[in-house]
Design an enzyme around this catalytic site. Structure first.
Site: not given
Ligand code: AMP
Length: 184
Positions: A109, A72
Site C-alpha cells: 500500500e 507462519r
Molecule cells: P497480504 O499480502 O495482504 O495477503 O498479507 C499476507 C501476509 O500478511 C500473510 O503472510 C499473513 O500472515 C499476514 N497478514 C495479513 N493480514 C493479517 C491479519 N489480519 N492477521 C494475521 N496475519 C495477517
C-alpha cells in the site's frame, strides 16, 4: 474448496477451528485486526484437522513441492509437506537466506517489499503448492506465485488456513486455484 463447511474429513467441526483463532485488535498497528493462530497450534486436534483437511484437498494435485511463506506459512507448510510426502522450499524476506537467491519486488500500500528463494530450491519440472496462514490482500501470495514461475516451476494451487474475503485477495490470484479452510 472455498470454505470447507461440508468437507471436513476429520471429526473436528469448523466452529471449533474458528474458536481457536483469536482476534487481536490494533496489532501490529491501529485499525488491523490480527488473526492470531497460536491457540489453534496449541490444540493438537485442531492443528491436525487443519493439516489433514488441506492434505485431503490437495493430494490429488500431483504436488512435488510445498513452498511456504515466511513466517507462519512455515508452520503449516512444513506439516503439510510432511503429510503429502513432498519436499519443502521456503520464501523469505530479504537478507535472511545464506546462499544465492532469486528475488521478486512487489508493491505494498505504501512502498514495496522483496521476497527471496534460494536459486536451487525449485526444479523447473516442480508442481508447486504455495502455503501461508492468512490470505489478506493477496499481494504476498501473488508475488510468491510470480517468484515460483520466475524460477521455471508451475503453481498448481495456493492453500491457506484462512481467508479474509472482504479484502478480495482472490482477485489478485485470478487464474490460480486457491484453497482456504476458513473464510471471514
Ligand atoms: P497480504 O499480502 O495482504 O495477503 O498479507 C499476507 C501476509 O500478511 C500473510 O503472510 C499473513 O500472515 C499476514 N497478514 C495479513 N493480514 C493479517 C491479519 N489480519 N492477521 C494475521 N496475519 C495477517
Amino acid at each position: 474448496m472455498n470454505e470447507l463447511t461440508n468437507k471436513l474429513t476429520s471429526d473436528v467441526p469448523l466452529d471449533l477451528l474458528r474458536s481457536r483463532i483469536r482476534d487481536v485488535p490494533d496489532f501490529p498497528k491501529p485499525g488491523i485486526v490480527f488473526k492470531d493462530i497460536t491457540p489453534l497450534l496449541n490444540d493438537p486436534k485442531a492443528f491436525r484437522a487443519v493439516i489433514r483437511t488441506l492434505a485431503k484437498e490437495t493430494e490429488s494435485l500431483g504436488i512435488d513441492r510445498v513452498v511456504a511463506i515466511e513466517s507462519r506459512g512455515f508452520i503449516f507448510g512444513s506439516a503439510l509437506a510432511y503429510e503429502l510426502g513432498t519436499g519443502l522450499s521456503i520464501v523469505r524476506k530479504p537478507k535472511k537466506l545464506p546462499f544465492r537467491t532469486t528475488k521478486i519486488d512487489y508493491a505494498l500500500e505504501y512502498g514495496s517489499d522483496t521476497l527471496e528463494m534460494h536459486v536451487d530450491s525449485l526444479d523447473s519440472r516442480d508442481r508447486v503448492l504455495i502455503v501461508d496462514d492468512v490470505l489478506a490482500t493477496g499481494g504476498t501470495a501473488r508475488a510468491t506465485a510470480q517468484l515460483v514461475e520466475l524460477m521455471g516451476a508451475k503453481v498448481q494451487a495456493l492453500a491457506f488456513l484462512l481467508e479474509l474475503s472482504f479484502l478480495h485477495g482472490r482477485e489478485k490470484l485470478k487464474g490460480y486455484s486457491v484453497r482456504s479452510v476458513l473464510e471471514y
